[in-house]
Structure formats: structure tokens, C-alpha cells
Design an enzyme around this catalytic site. Structure first.
Site, PDB file in Angstrom:
ATOM      1  N   HIS A 103      -9.865 -27.826   2.680  1.00 42.09           N
ATOM      2  CA  HIS A 103      -9.726 -26.742   3.651  1.00 42.09           C
ATOM      3  C   HIS A 103     -11.036 -25.961   3.738  1.00 42.09           C
ATOM      4  O   HIS A 103     -11.719 -25.769   2.726  1.00 42.09           O
ATOM      5  CB  HIS A 103      -8.603 -25.782   3.247  1.00 42.09           C
ATOM      6  CG  HIS A 103      -7.304 -26.461   2.980  1.00 42.09           C
ATOM      7  ND1 HIS A 103      -6.622 -27.175   3.938  1.00 42.09           N
ATOM      8  CD2 HIS A 103      -6.550 -26.548   1.851  1.00 42.09           C
ATOM      9  CE1 HIS A 103      -5.502 -27.663   3.416  1.00 42.09           C
ATOM     10  NE2 HIS A 103      -5.448 -27.301   2.156  1.00 42.09           N
ATOM     11  N   ARG A 144      -8.708 -34.005   6.733  1.00 37.80           N
ATOM     12  CA  ARG A 144      -8.226 -35.146   5.971  1.00 37.80           C
ATOM     13  C   ARG A 144      -9.394 -36.089   5.669  1.00 37.80           C
ATOM     14  O   ARG A 144     -10.076 -36.541   6.584  1.00 37.80           O
ATOM     15  CB  ARG A 144      -7.140 -35.849   6.790  1.00 37.80           C
ATOM     16  CG  ARG A 144      -6.181 -36.699   6.001  1.00 37.80           C
ATOM     17  CD  ARG A 144      -5.078 -37.292   6.882  1.00 37.80           C
ATOM     18  NE  ARG A 144      -4.154 -36.300   7.367  1.00 37.80           N
ATOM     19  CZ  ARG A 144      -3.843 -36.123   8.648  1.00 37.80           C
ATOM     20  NH1 ARG A 144      -4.390 -36.871   9.587  1.00 37.80           N
ATOM     21  NH2 ARG A 144      -2.986 -35.200   9.013  1.00 37.80           N
TER      22      ARG A 144
END
Length: 318
Positions: free
Chosen positions: A103, A196
Site C-alpha cells: 500500500h 498487487r
């Protein structure tokens, strides 16, 4: 505007079925959650995410969504300036590995995505024997980009065996993934930004792999350091408080009750009962919290205590 704020016992929203194909059955079977499908990955205990809002379970405000309560109570609820709701609390159940993710921090997320980033923390509630998760990488001196280009990320992942009671602090930039057989409590900034890096070569129902976000992930990953976590324990009348995670956006603590314990005030708090349940007391009110229920305690509530025997988890704003 004066108002009588009070603790709000919350009813969760759920991510389930095709939204969380990696989910299991434990949210219903172990935690008594009233999820709409057996396969459920996430119980969003305190959530203002659009379409996934948790609701007030009972009392004067029964059925109101968290955003509706934020409109009603504003800063009295959060203790913070601004319109948004800052945090998100979930319980997760994994039957399969989640993708390897990272993140961004607030600065990168605001400049590139126009929203806040995400730091988070996991508290392991239950784990199958031998369960493990990914927590950081060891690129052996190579750049993350070169490891990815060579298709060698999987061999560089740091895998950690887990058991109930373990805590993992995952500030923005930390590469991570939950493995199968884990039930965990997750406190995070209320952001849905996930990049991802790797999805174990899985193919989706459409016959294609899920999208990866390599450029963004490489830009925000901090491969050189794992966060240092120092627990601080304090004995209090009625129990013991252990500060587990101290992030600039939230604090996560465990309170081990042995009678009646006064909670700190002035900050918005989420109090989650564990297996034994507990009772919240304020003014002349008492409300029971069943095992695995969460109460939202407004920042403006002047005084509150919790009674019981056993552990409760408390996340609060900073």
C-alpha cells in the site's frame, strides 16, 4: 449543537462469495457472524466504505449507517476535523492465500490517486497449525524491479509462521500477504488503495490472471526494512493495558480485564470483545457486548469503563 453521544454497538457489512473467493466459513462458525453466504472473507465491523457501511445494531440509532452517524455527530464522533471517516476495522478469514500486496503512503497516494494511503495492523485471532503469512521480502541486495523482471519474487518472500495472539504492523510500503487458515483482526486507514505485486499465478473465472500493479508497487515498496514493534504494558486498576501498535494514524491496544477498567477518553475508539464478551458502562447505562462484537466509542464521550474477565482489543485514532 449539543448532543448526547453514546457507544454504538455495530452490525458489520460483509465481503463474501465471488468478492472474496479466498474466504472460508469461520466468520459464521467461529465468530457467530450473520454473513449472507458461507464463503465470507471479510466482516467489516466498523466501515464507512460506500456500499459496505456497517450499521448501528440497537438502541435509539438502530439501523443507521456509520456515514449517517458521522453526519449526525461529526467531530463529536471522530474527534477529528474534516468530513471523512478515518479508520476501517475488519475481521478476515482466509481459506487460500491472498495476493502479495503493498500500500502507498499518504503523500504518494494523494499525489498519484487523489486519496489517502494505507497503513494497517493484524492481530491473529486464530490460525490453523502451520499457518503462515508473507511479511516483507529479502531481495538479497537486488532491486525489487530486477527480482520481478526475473520472475523470482516468490522465492524472495519472507514467510512467517503465525499463531493466535501474534501481531503484525504493516505501515505503508511493507510487502505482505495473508496465507491460508488465518483468522485475523485488521485495523487500517479507511483506504481501498492496494497495489498487487504477485497473485501466485492464479487465473480468474474469466480465464485471465488478475491485474498486477507493478509500476506503482515498485515505486512505493520499502524492501529494506521491516517495522520495529515495541510493546508497552501498563498495569491499571481492573486490568492490564498492552500497547501493541503505535502508528501515526491509529493505536492498537489489548486490555486484559480483571474487573472494571476505566478507558482513556478524548479519542474515538473501537472496542472488540473477544471470546468471553464484556460489558460497557457509562453514566447510568450498561450494555453487554457479545463475543466478537464491536462497539464504536465516540471521542466526545466523557467517561466509560469496561467490565469482564478476558481480553478486549481497542483501536483508537491518534
Amino acid at each position: 449543537m449539543s448532543m448526547n453521544v453514546c457507544p454504538l454497538v455495530m452490525t458489520p457489512a460483509f465481503r463474501h462469495g465471488a468478492q472474496t473467493p479466498w474466504g472460508g466459513h469461520a466468520l459464521k462458525e467461529l465468530f457467530g457472524k450473520d454473513s449472507p453466504e458461507d464463503i465470507t472473507g471479510e466482516s467489516l465491523e466498523v466501515s464507512a466504505l460506500p456500499g459496505l457501511e456497517s450499521r448501528v445494531a440497537g438502541g435509539e440509532y438502530a439501523g443507521k449507517t456509520l456515514p449517517e452517524m458521522l453526519t449526525l455527530w461529526g467531530k463529536s464522533l471522530t474527534g477529528l476535523d474534516g468530513d471523512g471517516f478515518p479508520l476501517l476495522l475488519k475481521i478476515l478469514d482466509t481459506r487460500e492465500c491472498l495476493s502479495v500486496q503493498v500500500h502507498p503512503d499518504d503523500a504518494y497516494a494523494l499525489s498519484h490517486e487523489g486519496k489517502l494511503g494505507k497503513s494497517e495492523a493484524w492481530y491473529i485471532l486464530d490460525a490453523a497449525p502451520g499457518a503462515e503469512l508473507v511479511y516483507g521480502v529479502n531481495t538479497q541486495g537486488q532491486s525489487l524491479r530486477s527480482v520481478l523482471d526475473a520472475g523470482k519474487l516468490e522465492s524472495c518472500l519472507r514467510r512467517t509462521k503465525v499463531q493466535a495472539g501474534d501481531v503484525f504492523y504493516i505501515p505503508a510500503g511493507t510487502i505482505h500477504a495473508l496465507g491460508p487458515g488465518i483468522r485475523c483482526y485488521e485495523i487500517q486507514q479507511a483506504s481501498d488503495l492496494t497495489y498487487r505485486l504477485w497473485d501466485w499465478g492464479r487465473i480468474g473465472k474469466d480465464g485471465k490472471p488478475r491485474q498486477l500493479h507493478i509500476e506503482q508497487a515498485v515505486a512505493v515498496s520499502n524492501v529494506d526494512s521491516l517495522p520495529v514493534r515495541t510493546e508497552k504494558t501498563e498495569d491499571l486498576p481492573g486490568g492490564r493495558c498492552t500497547l501493541l501498535v503505535d502508528d501515526p494514524h491509529f493505536r492498537l491496544s489489548a486490555f486484559d480485564l480483571n474487573g472494571s477498567l476505566s478507558l482513556p477518553t478524548g479519542k474515538m475508539q473501537f472496542l472488540t470483545a473477544t471470546a468471553k464478551g464484556c460489558t460497557l458502562c457509562w453514566e447510568d447505562h450498561r450494555i453487554p457486548l457479545l463475543p466478537w462484537q464491536t462497539a464504536l466509542i465516540p471521542a466526545a464521550l466523557p467517561d466509560i469503563s469496561v467490565e469482564g474477565a478476558g481480553r478486549v482489543l481497542i483501536s483508537q485514532t491518534v
